[in-house]
Write an enzyme that holds these catalytic residues in place. Structure first.
Site, PDB file in Angstrom:
ATOM      1  N   LYS A  44       0.821  -1.216   0.000  1.00  0.00           N
ATOM      2  CA  LYS A  44       0.000   0.000   0.000  1.00  0.00           C
ATOM      3  C   LYS A  44       0.858   1.271   0.000  1.00  0.00           C
ATOM      4  O   LYS A  44       0.334   2.377   0.008  1.00  0.00           O
ATOM      5  CB  LYS A  44      -0.914   0.026   1.242  1.00  0.00           C
ATOM      6  CG  LYS A  44      -1.941  -1.068   1.277  1.00  0.00           C
ATOM      7  CD  LYS A  44      -2.920  -0.908   2.427  1.00  0.00           C
ATOM      8  CE  LYS A  44      -2.320  -1.230   3.758  1.00  0.00           C
ATOM      9  NZ  LYS A  44      -3.291  -1.156   4.879  1.00  0.00           N
ATOM     10  N   LYS A  46       2.870   2.111   2.488  1.00  0.00           N
ATOM     11  CA  LYS A  46       2.928   2.605   3.865  1.00  0.00           C
ATOM     12  C   LYS A  46       4.025   1.871   4.633  1.00  0.00           C
ATOM     13  O   LYS A  46       4.342   0.729   4.314  1.00  0.00           O
ATOM     14  CB  LYS A  46       1.600   2.348   4.584  1.00  0.00           C
ATOM     15  CG  LYS A  46       0.417   3.104   4.032  1.00  0.00           C
ATOM     16  CD  LYS A  46      -0.880   2.677   4.674  1.00  0.00           C
ATOM     17  CE  LYS A  46      -1.001   3.197   6.079  1.00  0.00           C
ATOM     18  NZ  LYS A  46      -2.320   2.910   6.680  1.00  0.00           N
TER      19      LYS A  46
END
Length: 132
Positions: A44, A46
């Protein structure tokens, strides 16, 4: 028994996280928390400060959390709802509408956020302090 399911990264656990989890648990009898794995976070884009194992350990220590499961991909939500026999799916209001498709499998509710606190804000504040 009414089972409730929510998901998140839950990095740098703070009051907003705990408040959301307590309110989610109050909506049922059993709270399952899907926690994004480090690998899924990387997909993602992140990065969590705290490892998946440590985030799981911290969440399991909360009295409002009954079970913690790994979240490794977006598509697993339907699988988890079916496998865990979930009655209610809960997310923060910043996700409003994103999981309405799950209404084919269980009830979906979006809870309001705790004002003034977020992991993003904490990380920005820490970065500011480190730059002084």
């Amino acid at each position: 028994m009414k089972k409730v399911l929510t998901y998140g990264t839950f990095d740098l656990l703070h009051k907003g996280h705990v408040h959301l989890l307590q309110r989610a648990r109050a909506l049922g009898d059993y709270l399952i928390v899907g926690v994004s794995t480090d690998t899924f976070n990387a997909l993602k884009g992140k990065t969590a400060y705290t490892s998946w194992e440590d985030r799981k350990f911290i969440l399991e220590a909360l009295s409002c959390v009954d079970e913690v499961i790994p979240e490794s991909h977006w598509e697993q939500k339907i699988e988890d709802i079916k496998e865990k026999e979930v009655d209610l799916f809960v997310m923060g209001e910043d996700w409003t509408g994103e999981f309405d498709f799950l209404q084919n499998y269980c009830e979906v509710i979006y809870l309001s956020r705790t004002k003034g606190t977020s992991t993003t804000k904490i990380k920005k504040d820490l970065q500011f302090v480190n730059n002084i």
